[in-house]
Design a protein around this motif. Sequence first.
Motif, short mmCIF file in Angstrom:
data_model
loop_
_atom_site.label_atom_id
_atom_site.label_comp_id
_atom_site.label_asym_id
_atom_site.label_seq_id
_atom_site.Cartn_x
_atom_site.Cartn_y
_atom_site.Cartn_z
N THR A 172 56.64 64.40 25.50
CA THR A 172 55.50 63.68 24.93
C THR A 172 55.85 62.41 24.16
O THR A 172 55.00 61.55 24.00
N PRO A 224 53.08 71.51 28.78
CA PRO A 224 52.83 72.23 27.52
C PRO A 224 51.35 72.63 27.40
O PRO A 224 50.49 72.11 28.11
N SER A 225 51.09 73.53 26.49
CA SER A 225 49.72 74.04 26.31
C SER A 225 48.81 72.97 25.70
O SER A 225 49.28 71.98 25.11
N GLU A 227 46.98 73.34 23.07
CA GLU A 227 47.16 73.36 21.62
C GLU A 227 48.38 72.55 21.19
O GLU A 227 48.34 71.81 20.21
N HIS A 228 49.44 72.69 21.97
CA HIS A 228 50.65 71.93 21.63
C HIS A 228 50.42 70.43 21.79
O HIS A 228 50.77 69.64 20.89
N LEU A 229 49.81 70.03 22.89
CA LEU A 229 49.58 68.61 23.12
C LEU A 229 48.56 68.03 22.14
O LEU A 229 48.66 66.87 21.74
N ASP A 230 47.60 68.86 21.75
CA ASP A 230 46.58 68.39 20.80
C ASP A 230 47.19 68.08 19.44
O ASP A 230 46.69 67.21 18.72
N SER A 231 48.27 68.76 19.11
CA SER A 231 48.92 68.55 17.82
C SER A 231 50.12 67.61 17.89
O SER A 231 50.76 67.34 16.88
N THR A 232 50.42 67.11 19.08
CA THR A 232 51.55 66.19 19.26
C THR A 232 51.10 64.90 19.94
O THR A 232 50.76 63.92 19.29
N GLU A 253 49.37 75.44 30.61
CA GLU A 253 50.79 75.63 30.29
C GLU A 253 51.52 76.29 31.45
O GLU A 253 51.09 77.31 31.99
#
Length: 280
Positions: A172, A224-225, A227-232, A253
């Motif tokens: 990312t 990635p999930s 949730e992971h991408l939303d926070s990165t 994911e």
Amino acid sequence: MSILSCQKRKPENAFISIKDDLERTILIKKDLKRIFSLSPALTEILFFSCPDSIIVARTQACNYPPQAMNKTVISTYPFDIESIIGQKPDLVFSEEGITTVEQLKILEENQIPVYMFRYRRVEDIFMAIEKTGQLCNCSEQVDVKMNKLKQRFDTVKEDSLSDVKALGLIWTDPIYVYGRNTLFTGQLKEIGVENAVDSIFGRPYPELNREYFLKINPNVIFGPSFEHLDSTLFLKFPELKRIDAYKNKHIFEIDGDILTRPSPRSIEAMILMKSYIDEI
């Protein structure tokens, strides 16, 4: 200079001459007793195709199947030619993009035969499995496994492309993706999906700028999930939230190993991707 010095003359009837996927001619023993791979994907294929007893080593990146963890570890980063020679392999397997031209030259200088594979289509995985089975004198057993694998492949294979465009995300920051000239494109086409990356870049796994990311506007993202991408990724670059995949939460994911490795598990990756596509 070669690390190995004097070599005994090889009896001609004990060896065969073959060409690999890179059109390199190599001389190998007819009866292989010691083999291993410099590629995690090919390690998976060897355990699928060949007897465990003749697989003598793995690299530090090879982590599947579980029984691979019991094998001696050789280093490919940094490239440890001494440990490779120490295993006295009858044949080493690798693939384009894993072993460099310079490393191949070192191996050739030390009379280590290397069979190189090249992957562009799912069929290339099947061919690699069949070839390793032939070289290990296990074609009959491999054929049974291959029939089952191809049956699973047939359950997801589509004859035509839909309007879904998917992006395979590797990293990312910076944004690295699966390019047009990768096996990922072939996997997607088999399940009726287009790779959202519509250009061929100099590298198979290119870095994308945000403008291009917005232009191609993927419907689906695999990697990635959400949730992971939303926070990165989307937290750092909120303008990317305009893409359809984010707005519709079509971000799924998938384990990076099964996406990046051209192995029998590639079929499982396709089955999983198809199940996600069928949900949208």
